[in-house]
Write an enzyme that holds these catalytic residues in place. Structure first.
Site, PDB file in Angstrom:
ATOM      1  CB  CYS A 264      10.178 -40.250  23.912  1.00  0.00           C
ATOM      2  SG  CYS A 264      11.232 -38.924  23.331  1.00  0.00           S
TER       3      CYS A 264
HETATM    4  C1  MLC Z   1      11.668 -26.256  26.590  1.00  0.00           C
HETATM    5  C2  MLC Z   1      10.794 -25.594  27.651  1.00  0.00           C
HETATM    6  C3  MLC Z   1      11.270 -26.050  29.036  1.00  0.00           C
HETATM    7  C4  MLC Z   1      10.970 -24.081  27.569  1.00  0.00           C
HETATM    8  O1  MLC Z   1      10.056 -23.467  28.438  1.00  0.00           O
HETATM    9  P1  MLC Z   1       9.986 -21.866  28.548  1.00  0.00           P
HETATM   10  O2  MLC Z   1       8.855 -21.519  29.444  1.00  0.00           O
HETATM   11  O3  MLC Z   1      11.341 -21.362  28.911  1.00  0.00           O
HETATM   12  O4  MLC Z   1       9.736 -21.340  27.089  1.00  0.00           O
HETATM   13  P2  MLC Z   1       8.549 -21.529  26.039  1.00  0.00           P
HETATM   14  O5  MLC Z   1       7.838 -22.816  26.229  1.00  0.00           O
HETATM   15  O6  MLC Z   1       7.740 -20.290  26.061  1.00  0.00           O
HETATM   16  O7  MLC Z   1       9.385 -21.625  24.705  1.00  0.00           O
HETATM   17  C5  MLC Z   1      10.304 -20.593  24.338  1.00  0.00           C
HETATM   18  C6  MLC Z   1      10.166 -20.331  22.841  1.00  0.00           C
HETATM   19  O8  MLC Z   1      10.460 -21.540  22.129  1.00  0.00           O
HETATM   20  C7  MLC Z   1       9.358 -21.922  21.339  1.00  0.00           C
HETATM   21  N1  MLC Z   1       9.243 -23.383  21.348  1.00  0.00           N
HETATM   22  C8  MLC Z   1       9.020 -24.184  22.416  1.00  0.00           C
HETATM   23  N2  MLC Z   1       9.029 -25.461  22.027  1.00  0.00           N
HETATM   24  C9  MLC Z   1       9.273 -25.473  20.697  1.00  0.00           C
HETATM   25  C10 MLC Z   1       9.399 -26.497  19.724  1.00  0.00           C
HETATM   26  N3  MLC Z   1       9.284 -27.784  20.050  1.00  0.00           N
HETATM   27  N4  MLC Z   1       9.644 -26.140  18.451  1.00  0.00           N
HETATM   28  C11 MLC Z   1       9.777 -24.830  18.103  1.00  0.00           C
HETATM   29  N5  MLC Z   1       9.665 -23.813  18.992  1.00  0.00           N
HETATM   30  C12 MLC Z   1       9.425 -24.140  20.265  1.00  0.00           C
HETATM   31  C13 MLC Z   1       8.134 -21.238  21.979  1.00  0.00           C
HETATM   32  O9  MLC Z   1       7.105 -21.034  21.057  1.00  0.00           O
HETATM   33  C14 MLC Z   1       8.753 -19.924  22.427  1.00  0.00           C
HETATM   34  O10 MLC Z   1       8.929 -19.088  21.304  1.00  0.00           O
HETATM   35  P3  MLC Z   1       8.091 -17.733  21.099  1.00  0.00           P
HETATM   36  O11 MLC Z   1       8.188 -16.984  22.392  1.00  0.00           O
HETATM   37  O12 MLC Z   1       8.774 -17.066  19.957  1.00  0.00           O
HETATM   38  O13 MLC Z   1       6.699 -18.204  20.806  1.00  0.00           O
HETATM   39  C15 MLC Z   1       9.300 -25.946  27.455  1.00  0.00           C
HETATM   40  O14 MLC Z   1       8.851 -25.329  26.258  1.00  0.00           O
HETATM   41  C16 MLC Z   1       9.026 -27.414  27.414  1.00  0.00           C
HETATM   42  O15 MLC Z   1       9.169 -28.155  28.394  1.00  0.00           O
HETATM   43  N6  MLC Z   1       8.535 -27.843  26.263  1.00  0.00           N
HETATM   44  C17 MLC Z   1       8.202 -29.240  26.037  1.00  0.00           C
HETATM   45  C18 MLC Z   1       9.328 -29.927  25.375  1.00  0.00           C
HETATM   46  C19 MLC Z   1       8.843 -31.132  24.620  1.00  0.00           C
HETATM   47  O16 MLC Z   1       8.023 -31.003  23.703  1.00  0.00           O
HETATM   48  N7  MLC Z   1       9.333 -32.316  24.956  1.00  0.00           N
HETATM   49  C20 MLC Z   1       8.880 -33.520  24.352  1.00  0.00           C
HETATM   50  C21 MLC Z   1       9.972 -34.115  23.515  1.00  0.00           C
HETATM   51  S1  MLC Z   1       9.342 -35.520  22.738  1.00  0.00           S
HETATM   52  C22 MLC Z   1       9.072 -36.596  24.013  1.00  0.00           C
HETATM   53  O17 MLC Z   1       9.887 -36.711  24.865  1.00  0.00           O
HETATM   54  C23 MLC Z   1       7.812 -37.360  24.048  1.00  0.00           C
HETATM   55  C24 MLC Z   1       6.993 -37.069  25.258  1.00  0.00           C
HETATM   56  O18 MLC Z   1       7.255 -36.129  25.968  1.00  0.00           O
HETATM   57  O19 MLC Z   1       6.052 -37.792  25.541  1.00  0.00           O
END
Ligand code: MLC
Length: 355
Positions: free
Chosen positions: A140
């Site tokens: 990214c």
């Molecule tokens: C995907 C989401 C919209 C979901 O949001 P929600 O509020 O619905 O849910 P949440 O965050 O509580 O996540 C739901 C469940 O998934 C789990 N979960 C979340 N992210 C995870 C991951 N990367 N790997 C494994 N599990 C994961 C959480 O612990 C939780 O589980 P449990 O409830 O069991 O604990 C958010 O988590 C989000 O925006 N995350 C960031 C995504 C990200 O990292 N993008 C970067 C990609 S790399 C990139 O592009 C580089 C950059 O960004 O600079």
């Protein structure tokens, strides 16, 4: 100061509506993942409505080996890349491929030797002397880093015209048998996209009368011992996504000092920014930017719109945000910060001024 003369984007042909993606994953993973329904809520929560895919949805229901995935990557990266380059040069006022001095090719979702730029050069009439700079593995962060490296080239060679082409066909890496949470979250997030920018040195006259972003400064930063934050696990079935759920908090804690130091070195500050051209990695990534930098949420509207309409397309995403900022928001004299982060873990910042 080198300037970005034009940016084009190309959307792969198949549109995936988020509700359709949720239905697809529910059907595919039901009985296989415990608490599937709870995790499926991420499809509605992610503030993504549409994404674009390289292949029709039925293709993703079947098993594919790495060879097939990569063959499709090469075929489509070349054809989409040709279209994006043609449209970028058209937007720049009809610049000829023959006048391009260097091409920076950015990708992390497939492999090819010779790299895709050479294959594209057999389709379009480039000069035999074009300098080829393929960069693999920045994920990214690649779009912003590509513009920075083109800037370095143009400072060294002020009469140069440099293309930066980002192609990411994330969907071709989709793994129907990977039952990890990261794969499930990734399936709600990533899409395919292509973008191309033309960066020119000081001695090149722009054809446009519109103000263009000049690159005032760039900076890179790497976080030691963070290889497990983001990357690929390469297996016989292809690339399996590694992305830690800690990414938003890594951004929150690590990015702010980097940004503040960069702006201070360049005698400006967050309050002077008119535009924030941020890679929208996901909903929580954008929240992390907002919290860490304490910026006005209005500055994130272009990034939020791109996330909503395309998902996270890895390296081209930040160029989609830049194109939107250039065409819909920016005025002469405006200052912008471009930022993207990727595997390493590393980040790239650029300070822009519309001139
Ligand atoms: C995907 C989401 C919209 C979901 O949001 P929600 O509020 O619905 O849910 P949440 O965050 O509580 O996540 C739901 C469940 O998934 C789990 N979960 C979340 N992210 C995870 C991951 N990367 N790997 C494994 N599990 C994961 C959480 O612990 C939780 O589980 P449990 O409830 O069991 O604990 C958010 O988590 C989000 O925006 N995350 C960031 C995504 C990200 O990292 N993008 C970067 C990609 S790399 C990139 O592009 C580089 C950059 O960004 O600079």
């Amino acid at each position: 100061m080198p300037k970005i003369h034009a940016v084009s984007t190309y959307n792969p042909p198949f549109t995936l509506v988020q509700t359709q993606a949720e239905h697809f994953v529910r059907t595919l993973f039901s009985q296989k993942i415990t608490q599937l329904e709870r995790y499926l809520r991420v499809f509605e929560n992610g503030e993504i409505l549409n994404r674009h895919l390289t292949m029709p949805i039925d293709w993703y229901k079947q098993d594919h080996d790495f060879a097939e995935r990569n063959r499709l990557y090469i075929e489509h990266a070349v054809s989409f890349g040709v279209t994006a380059i043609e449209s970028c040069l058209e937007k720049a006022g009809g610049v000829s491929t023959k006048d391009i001095d260097a091409i920076v090719f950015i990708s992390s979702t497939g492999i090819s030797t010779p790299s895709i730029d050479a294959r594209i050069m057999n389709k379009l009439p480039f000069s035999e002397h074009v300098v080829r700079i393929p960069i693999w593995g920045l994920g990214c962060g690649g779009g912003a880093a590509g513009i920075s490296r083109a800037n370095d080239y143009c400072i060294a060679h002020p009469a140069s015209k440099v293309l930066v082409l980002c192609v990411e066909l994330c969907s071709l890496t989709f793994q129907a048998n990977d039952l990890t949470k990261s794969n499930l979250i990734g399936t709600s997030l990533f899409g395919d996209g292509v973008a191309c920018a033309l960066v020119c040195g000081d001695a090149v006259m722009a054809s446009s009368r519109q103000p263009l972003p000049a690159i005032k400064a760039t900076a890179s930063k790497w976080l030691p011992n963070s290889e497990d934050v983001m990357g690929w696990a390469v297996e016989n079935t292809g690339f399996h996504v590694i992305f830690a759920k800690s990414i938003p908090s890594v951004i929150e804690n690590w990015l702010a000092p980097f940004v503040e130091e960069f702006l201070q070195t360049n005698k400006t500050g967050l309050s002077n920014l008119h535009h924030f051209v941020a890679h929208p990695g996901g909903k929580k990534v954008l929240v992390a930017y907002e919290t860490a930098l304490r910026i006005d949420s209005q500055l994130l509207i272009p990034s939020k719109t791109i996330l909503q309409d395309h998902g996270n397309m890895s390296s081209p995403t930040v160029l989609y945000v830049l194109e939107k900022t250039m065409t819909e928001y920016a005025n002469k004299g405006d200052i912008g910060l471009m930022a993207a982060l990727g595997p390493g873990f590393s980040g790239e910042l650029l300070l822009l001024e519309w001139k």
